[in-house]
Write a protein that holds these residues in place. Structure first.
Motif, PDB file in Angstrom:
ATOM      1  N   LYS A 279     -25.079  59.649 -70.307  1.00  0.00           N
ATOM      2  CA  LYS A 279     -25.994  58.525 -70.142  1.00  0.00           C
ATOM      3  C   LYS A 279     -25.855  57.882 -68.762  1.00  0.00           C
ATOM      4  CE  LYS A 279     -27.470  58.968 -74.356  1.00  0.00           C
ATOM      5  NZ  LYS A 279     -28.814  59.531 -74.628  1.00  0.00           N
ATOM      6  N   ALA A 280     -24.644  57.879 -68.215  1.00  0.00           N
ATOM      7  CA  ALA A 280     -24.412  57.215 -66.927  1.00  0.00           C
ATOM      8  C   ALA A 280     -25.103  57.942 -65.778  1.00  0.00           C
ATOM      9  CB  ALA A 280     -22.919  57.107 -66.667  1.00  0.00           C
ATOM     10  N   VAL A 281     -25.105  59.272 -65.819  1.00  0.00           N
ATOM     11  CA  VAL A 281     -25.693  60.047 -64.717  1.00  0.00           C
ATOM     12  C   VAL A 281     -27.092  60.535 -65.048  1.00  0.00           C
ATOM     13  CG1 VAL A 281     -23.409  60.775 -63.936  1.00  0.00           C
ATOM     14  CG2 VAL A 281     -24.683  62.214 -65.532  1.00  0.00           C
ATOM     15  N   ASP A 282     -27.614  60.123 -66.208  1.00  0.00           N
ATOM     16  CA  ASP A 282     -28.949  60.532 -66.643  1.00  0.00           C
ATOM     17  C   ASP A 282     -29.071  62.051 -66.694  1.00  0.00           C
ATOM     18  OD1 ASP A 282     -31.498  60.113 -67.569  1.00  0.00           O
ATOM     19  OD2 ASP A 282     -32.401  60.024 -65.577  1.00  0.00           O
ATOM     20  N   TYR A 283     -28.067  62.687 -67.290  1.00  0.00           N
ATOM     21  CA  TYR A 283     -28.006  64.145 -67.392  1.00  0.00           C
ATOM     22  C   TYR A 283     -29.011  64.618 -68.439  1.00  0.00           C
ATOM     23  CZ  TYR A 283     -25.826  68.776 -67.790  1.00  0.00           C
ATOM     24  OH  TYR A 283     -25.575  70.132 -67.794  1.00  0.00           O
TER      25      TYR A 283
ATOM     26  N   PHE B  76     -20.904  58.861 -72.764  1.00  0.00           N
ATOM     27  CA  PHE B  76     -20.953  57.878 -71.686  1.00  0.00           C
ATOM     28  C   PHE B  76     -21.316  58.534 -70.357  1.00  0.00           C
ATOM     29  CE2 PHE B  76     -18.698  55.823 -68.156  1.00  0.00           C
ATOM     30  CZ  PHE B  76     -19.297  54.565 -68.176  1.00  0.00           C
ATOM     31  N   MET B  77     -20.716  59.687 -70.059  1.00  0.00           N
ATOM     32  CA  MET B  77     -20.983  60.365 -68.797  1.00  0.00           C
ATOM     33  C   MET B  77     -22.424  60.873 -68.739  1.00  0.00           C
ATOM     34  SD  MET B  77     -17.401  62.490 -68.324  1.00  0.00           S
ATOM     35  CE  MET B  77     -17.964  63.230 -66.802  1.00  0.00           C
TER      36      MET B  77
ATOM     37  N   HIS C 155     -27.266  60.155 -79.755  1.00  0.00           N
ATOM     38  CA  HIS C 155     -25.878  59.841 -79.405  1.00  0.00           C
ATOM     39  C   HIS C 155     -24.892  60.917 -79.839  1.00  0.00           C
ATOM     40  CE1 HIS C 155     -28.055  55.952 -80.211  1.00  0.00           C
ATOM     41  NE2 HIS C 155     -27.651  55.744 -78.974  1.00  0.00           N
TER      42      HIS C 155
ATOM     43  N   ARG D  27     -18.022  62.068 -73.338  1.00  0.00           N
ATOM     44  CA  ARG D  27     -19.168  62.888 -72.929  1.00  0.00           C
ATOM     45  C   ARG D  27     -20.470  62.105 -73.037  1.00  0.00           C
ATOM     46  NH1 ARG D  27     -23.265  66.141 -74.429  1.00  0.00           N
ATOM     47  NH2 ARG D  27     -23.465  68.159 -73.324  1.00  0.00           N
TER      48      ARG D  27
END
Length: 530
Positions: free
Chosen positions: A259-263, A256-257, A273, A254
């Motif tokens: 941070k990856a999509v800038d949610y 990683f996802m 974190h 969760r």
């Protein structure tokens, strides 16, 4: 309604979805400010059915009686009192039971057809046992309240409880609905999580999730006590660490996802974190250690001790100021809310486990301190004794936790803080959940006074809708699916700009997908163990 993996009719599923999913969705959105009108809309069909029920029930009795008479002539067995069977208080009048009366009559006279296909109470929790024992323990056990009864099996000692299933499933459904509904304007802001001080619906939902996990986690220690098994500490720790790694993997995924999509996220909730899955993941090793300590100490006392000790640190040390105001310069300060609030959630989990010790077993004499309250003069049956024990504990624990909460908030002027997970928050969550469980149990006692749960496939199983059973069987998987769907919706549309009617449509579709996912897993007999 029949339980198990057999799929009910479409009409049954539709009614199930309307009452258990749509009703909760409407209650926290469009009808949030009109609870009286909403309850009247729900109760109106009940009144109509109640008026029409007597004639319908009489017709079912006549039909079932005719079927039994025909079977009596065909199979040539000694007759039974059909009227007493039909009027037994533990067997309600519904289509399913009426259609099975003849079958129950024949199978009751044919022991080869009787099976005991029993599952564990809930295997979806990462803290509950993932092992189901099918054999009676060699030592056996005969309850003191019924000396002449045969040895009790583990499945009979830890049966499924309808009121706990309903409580856990209902809590999971409203939690899943709220995590998406909060992103729309149709969701009242008073239900959203508070920043630091105060209470709200979603603040209660987070703690209730942990509390319910604690309830079912009591099954493993109870099983070990019943079987007179005490595994070595290092083996239990090894198993709990394996459970921790599985849930922590979800937390890292969760993170990683997100941070990856800038949610978008509120770092003041758990930190930069940390997330809720990490809080759940670190619980098993600590609970394992506390279970060993509880052999000589009351688990309720351990829960209260953890909460009081943590509150003392918040009050008499700079810890509270550090959590609320310290700059985020290191790994600890960046995740200070999640790291230190874990102590409060551990106290909540232990309180839930204590409740599980008193409500999961069918034989109250195994429960410490409760057998003294029961006495032996009246020599009650297993069901009456078990319900008396559960009601006694829930009333005493509920009153006690409410009193402690009032002492903290009114007497000592301690505000509730979900962000800190302080003692008032712990007491608020535990007292609320204990009272909820008590109310579910009272509903069962009032409407099913003679029902039994020693044989989980009989009597009380019909009171739990199939959809709630499906959610309870895979609660953590449903919660994970809800998080994925919530992220997908937020990445697809700007939820704050959506009109209320469109937002409600999205929420209904979202609820339908979750209900379908839970039902699909149950129909396929899938159990997601993490």
């Amino acid at each position: 309604m029949p339980q198990g993996s057999t799929l009910p009719s479409f009409s049954s599923l539709l009614v199930d979805f309307i009452l258990n999913w749509l009703a909760l969705t409407f209650s926290i959105t469009m009808y949030a400010s009109h609870p009286f009108a909403f309850n009247m809309l729900i109760l109106a069909p009940v009144v109509i059915l109640y008026v029409a029920l007597p004639s319908t029930a009489a017709a079912r009795r006549r039909t079932a009686q005719a079927v039994l008479k025909r079977r009596d002539k065909k199979i040539r067995v000694s007759p039974i009192d059909v009227n007493s069977t039909l009027s037994h208080p533990s067997v309600p009048d519904n289509d399913y039971n009426s259609s099975l009366l003849a079958e129950q009559y024949t199978t009751s006279n044919n022991p080869e057809t009787v099976t005991n296909d029993v599952s564990s109470y809930d295997s979806s929790s990462p803290y509950s046992s993932t092992t189901t024992a099918e054999q009676i323990h060699p030592l056996g056990y005969s309850p003191s309240s019924s000396p002449s009864s045969p040895a009790m099996s583990l499945e009979e000692y830890l049966p499924k409880k309808s009121f706990l299933t309903t409580y856990r499933a209902g809590m999971m459904i409203i939690t899943c609905i709220a995590i998406l509904a909060v992103d729309f304007r149709i969701f009242p802001r008073r239900f959203a999580k508070v920043e630091t001080w105060g209470t709200s619906l979603m603040d209660l939902g987070v703690g209730s999730f942990v509390f319910s996990m604690g309830v079912v986690s009591a099954r493993e220690p109870l099983k070990e006590t019943f079987l007179k098994q005490q595994p070595e500490l290092w083996r239990s720790l090894k198993r709990s660490i394996g459970q921790t790694m599985s849930v922590l993997l979800l937390g890292l995924l969760r993170l990683f996802m997100v941070k990856a999509v800038d949610y978008h996220e509120h770092i003041s909730e758990y930190g930069v974190h940390w997330n809720f899955f990490m809080t759940l993941g670190f619980l098993p090793p600590f609970v394992t250690l506390f279970n060993y300590l509880s052999n000589s100490t009351s688990p309720a006392a351990l829960s209260l001790f953890v909460g009081v000790l943590y509150q003392a640190l918040l009050t008499y040390t700079p810890l509270s100021r550090f959590i609320l105001t310290a700059p985020r310069t290191g790994i600890v300060s960046m995740n200070k809310e999640g790291i230190f609030s874990f102590i409060g959630y551990l106290s909540i989990f232990l309180a839930g486990q204590t409740t599980g010790f008193y409500t999961l077993p069918v034989t109250p004499q195994h429960i410490p301190y409760v057998s003294r309250l029961l006495g032996s003069s009246s020599n009650p049956g297993p069901l009456a004794a078990s319900r008396k024990a559960m009601l006694t504990y829930l009333v005493v624990a509920g009153v006690g936790h409410v009193a402690l909460f009032l002492v903290c908030t009114k007497g000592l002027n301690m505000p509730v803080s979900r962000r800190l997970a302080n003692l008032p928050y712990v007491l608020w969550v535990t007292s609320t959940n204990i009272v909820y469980i008590l109310m579910y149990l009272l509903v069962e006692v009032i409407f099913y006074p003679s029902g039994g749960f020693i044989k989980p496939e009989s009597n009380l199983e019909h009171v739990v809708p199939w959809g709630l059973e499906a959610v309870n069987d895979n609660g953590l998987a449903v919660f994970l699916l809800a998080n994925l769907l919530t992220g997908a919706v937020n990445l697809s549309v700007n939820t704050l700009d959506i009109k209320n009617v469109h937002a409600l449509t999205v929420l209904v579709l979202y609820a339908a997908l979750l209900a379908f996912g839970a039902g699909f897993m149950k129909h396929k007999r899938w159990r997601v163990r993490i």
